[in-house]
Design a protein around this motif. Structure first.
Motif, PDB file in Angstrom:
ATOM      1  N   LEU A  11      39.622 -30.605  59.339  1.00  0.00           N
ATOM      2  CA  LEU A  11      40.256 -29.808  58.222  1.00  0.00           C
ATOM      3  C   LEU A  11      41.474 -31.541  58.701  1.00  0.00           C
ATOM      4  O   LEU A  11      41.360 -31.693  59.866  1.00  0.00           O
ATOM      5  N   ARG A  18      40.943 -32.950  62.098  1.00  0.00           N
ATOM      6  CA  ARG A  18      41.044 -32.836  63.550  1.00  0.00           C
ATOM      7  C   ARG A  18      39.549 -31.590  63.587  1.00  0.00           C
ATOM      8  O   ARG A  18      39.508 -31.594  62.456  1.00  0.00           O
ATOM      9  N   GLU A  39      44.144 -18.216  71.798  1.00  0.00           N
ATOM     10  CA  GLU A  39      45.900 -17.863  72.067  1.00  0.00           C
ATOM     11  C   GLU A  39      45.980 -19.461  70.890  1.00  0.00           C
ATOM     12  O   GLU A  39      45.034 -18.992  69.556  1.00  0.00           O
ATOM     13  N   ASN A  40      46.899 -19.378  70.018  1.00  0.00           N
ATOM     14  CA  ASN A  40      47.750 -19.532  68.702  1.00  0.00           C
ATOM     15  C   ASN A  40      46.608 -20.916  68.271  1.00  0.00           C
ATOM     16  O   ASN A  40      46.913 -21.913  69.511  1.00  0.00           O
ATOM     17  N   GLY A  41      46.507 -21.620  66.886  1.00  0.00           N
ATOM     18  CA  GLY A  41      45.119 -22.485  67.189  1.00  0.00           C
ATOM     19  C   GLY A  41      44.191 -22.629  67.049  1.00  0.00           C
ATOM     20  O   GLY A  41      43.653 -23.707  67.203  1.00  0.00           O
ATOM     21  N   ALA A  42      44.146 -21.832  68.267  1.00  0.00           N
ATOM     22  CA  ALA A  42      42.286 -21.411  69.154  1.00  0.00           C
ATOM     23  C   ALA A  42      41.719 -21.309  67.804  1.00  0.00           C
ATOM     24  O   ALA A  42      40.478 -22.046  68.046  1.00  0.00           O
ATOM     25  N   GLY A  43      41.397 -20.752  66.795  1.00  0.00           N
ATOM     26  CA  GLY A  43      40.095 -21.891  65.650  1.00  0.00           C
ATOM     27  C   GLY A  43      39.962 -20.009  64.946  1.00  0.00           C
ATOM     28  O   GLY A  43      39.317 -20.164  64.443  1.00  0.00           O
ATOM     29  N   LYS A  44      40.487 -18.948  64.889  1.00  0.00           N
ATOM     30  CA  LYS A  44      39.976 -17.433  64.989  1.00  0.00           C
ATOM     31  C   LYS A  44      39.720 -17.809  63.196  1.00  0.00           C
ATOM     32  O   LYS A  44      39.369 -16.489  62.761  1.00  0.00           O
ATOM     33  N   THR A  46      40.643 -19.853  60.632  1.00  0.00           N
ATOM     34  CA  THR A  46      39.053 -21.226  60.134  1.00  0.00           C
ATOM     35  C   THR A  46      37.474 -19.979  60.386  1.00  0.00           C
ATOM     36  O   THR A  46      37.062 -20.443  59.718  1.00  0.00           O
ATOM     37  N   GLU A 173      43.404  -9.384  62.439  1.00  0.00           N
ATOM     38  CA  GLU A 173      44.651  -8.560  62.850  1.00  0.00           C
ATOM     39  C   GLU A 173      45.619  -7.949  62.762  1.00  0.00           C
ATOM     40  O   GLU A 173      46.798  -7.220  61.864  1.00  0.00           O
TER      41      GLU A 173
HETATM   42  N1  LIG Z   1      43.792 -26.538  56.031  1.00  0.00           N
HETATM   43  C1  LIG Z   1      44.273 -26.850  57.211  1.00  0.00           C
HETATM   44  N2  LIG Z   1      44.538 -28.956  57.473  1.00  0.00           N
HETATM   45  C2  LIG Z   1      44.425 -28.856  59.014  1.00  0.00           C
HETATM   46  N3  LIG Z   1      44.400 -28.542  60.234  1.00  0.00           N
HETATM   47  C3  LIG Z   1      44.767 -27.008  59.828  1.00  0.00           C
HETATM   48  C4  LIG Z   1      44.106 -27.098  58.526  1.00  0.00           C
HETATM   49  N4  LIG Z   1      43.852 -25.019  58.443  1.00  0.00           N
HETATM   50  C5  LIG Z   1      44.499 -25.235  60.191  1.00  0.00           C
HETATM   51  N5  LIG Z   1      44.854 -25.843  60.076  1.00  0.00           N
HETATM   52  C6  LIG Z   1      44.608 -26.174  61.986  1.00  0.00           C
HETATM   53  O1  LIG Z   1      43.305 -25.664  62.754  1.00  0.00           O
HETATM   54  C7  LIG Z   1      43.790 -25.268  63.826  1.00  0.00           C
HETATM   55  C8  LIG Z   1      43.208 -23.474  64.150  1.00  0.00           C
HETATM   56  O2  LIG Z   1      43.841 -22.834  63.120  1.00  0.00           O
HETATM   57  P1  LIG Z   1      43.625 -21.611  63.319  1.00  0.00           P
HETATM   58  O3  LIG Z   1      44.975 -20.845  61.894  1.00  0.00           O
HETATM   59  O4  LIG Z   1      42.470 -21.061  62.408  1.00  0.00           O
HETATM   60  O5  LIG Z   1      44.104 -20.427  64.096  1.00  0.00           O
HETATM   61  P2  LIG Z   1      43.891 -19.350  65.333  1.00  0.00           P
HETATM   62  O6  LIG Z   1      43.285 -18.813  65.946  1.00  0.00           O
HETATM   63  O7  LIG Z   1      44.181 -18.397  63.911  1.00  0.00           O
HETATM   64  O8  LIG Z   1      45.672 -19.502  65.229  1.00  0.00           O
HETATM   65  P3  LIG Z   1      46.834 -17.648  65.605  1.00  0.00           P
HETATM   66  O9  LIG Z   1      46.470 -16.949  66.106  1.00  0.00           O
HETATM   67  O10 LIG Z   1      48.356 -18.571  65.634  1.00  0.00           O
HETATM   68  O11 LIG Z   1      46.434 -17.732  63.370  1.00  0.00           O
HETATM   69  C9  LIG Z   1      44.970 -25.068  63.955  1.00  0.00           C
HETATM   70  O12 LIG Z   1      46.117 -25.867  64.505  1.00  0.00           O
HETATM   71  C10 LIG Z   1      45.954 -25.475  62.783  1.00  0.00           C
HETATM   72  O13 LIG Z   1      46.973 -26.552  62.764  1.00  0.00           O
END
Ligand SMILES: Nc1ncnc2c1ncn2[C@@H]1O[C@H](COP(=O)(O)OP(=O)(O)OP(=O)(O)O)[C@@H](O)[C@H]1O
Length: 250
Positions: A11, A18, A39-44, A46, A173
């Motif tokens: 993305l 990244r 954890e936050n930002g792990a990619g869940k 996505t 969640e």
């Molecule tokens: N459209 C995008 N462009 C660039 N980076 C992105 C985009 N969407 C998400 N990210 C990045 O991808 C990573 C994973 O995001 P994601 O929302 O999947 O995490 P998560 O595990 O669901 O986190 P949380 O628990 O905080 O919801 C994060 O670092 C986020 O900043």
């Protein structure tokens, strides 16, 4: 069965690209309830976007019931994949009644007709479904959804998500915006519906107590890849402190 093989998702634009999912492998069997923590930002989220088709994967394969859906458009995947979000307001329409919300969910993707809303048979069917929730919504079918509590609204969102039969239910969640009492009742209800209907479900949670108590498998996601998986027997023997320390050490 849902199977993800070597999924990569990149993305971001230009030189800010990244890799968010990094050769990720995952599978959930028919009727299985899988939980994902990370954890936050792990990619869940996505990962859920990749399964629902709201983003395209850069490489890898997604199989659902033996069918390769890697490149199936989101609008076609909507029939196969249902999703409930964290905010109960996103799953329901507050300026419509419970009945209208359910009719909308039932007819999603079909042509809507006025006679449908007045049909006695439909009302009876929806009342039966609402009574499954056991929170008295069947007696409030003509009430506006804006009058419901967050927990009642989330329970309705879950019911609406499963009204049309899909192959897999994604819960993102679903209790994060609820108070502790509503959290417990929505989780109990969700678990009961999943078991009774033998639904295949993946749930993201930050709540490690839920991760111990519910589900058939527990997956730890870190930096876009699953690094640990516990089966039901193993995780249900763990204390909250033990699971928390496993979570912190990874
Ligand atoms: N459209 C995008 N462009 C660039 N980076 C992105 C985009 N969407 C998400 N990210 C990045 O991808 C990573 C994973 O995001 P994601 O929302 O999947 O995490 P998560 O595990 O669901 O986190 P949380 O628990 O905080 O919801 C994060 O670092 C986020 O900043």
């Amino acid at each position: 069965m849902l199977k993800l093989e070597n999924i990569e998702v990149i993305l971001g634009k230009n030189n800010k690209e990244r890799k968010i999912l990094n050769k990720l492998n995952f599978d959930v069997k028919d009727g299985e309830f899988a939980l994902i923590v990370g954890e936050n930002g792990a990619g869940k989220s996505t990962l859920f976007d990749a399964i629902s088709g709201s983003i395209q994967v850069n490489s890898g394969k997604i199989w659902l019931s033996g069918q390769d859906i890697t490149h199936t458009l989101q609008k076609h995947r909507a029939k196969l994949v249902s999703k409930v979000m964290q905010d109960p307001k996103l799953g329901t329409m507050e300026n419509m009644t419970i009945l209208e919300n359910m009719a909308f969910a039932f007819k999603r993707g079909q042509i809507r007709g006025g006679e449908f809303f007045s049909s006695k048979h439909r009302i009876r069917t929806f009342k039966e479904k609402l009574s499954m929730l056991n929170i008295g919504l069947e007696d409030k079918i003509q009430e506006l959804v804006s009058n419901l509590s967050g927990g009642q609204r989330q329970a309705l969102s879950i019911l609406m998500a499963i009204l049309k039969e899909s192959k897999i239910l994604l819960l993102d969640e679903i209790t994060a915006a609820l108070d502790p009492a509503s959290t417990d009742s929505v989780m109990e209800l969700t678990n009961q519906i999943l078991r009774e209907k033998k639904l295949t479900c993946i749930m993201i949670t930050h709540n490690l107590s839920q991760a111990i108590k519910y589900g058939d498998s527990l997956w730890f996601l870190k930096n876009g890849v699953f690094i640990k998986k516990y089966d039901k027997e193993t995780k249900s023997k763990m204390t909250l402190a033990e699971l928390s320390s496993k979570f912190e050490e990874v």
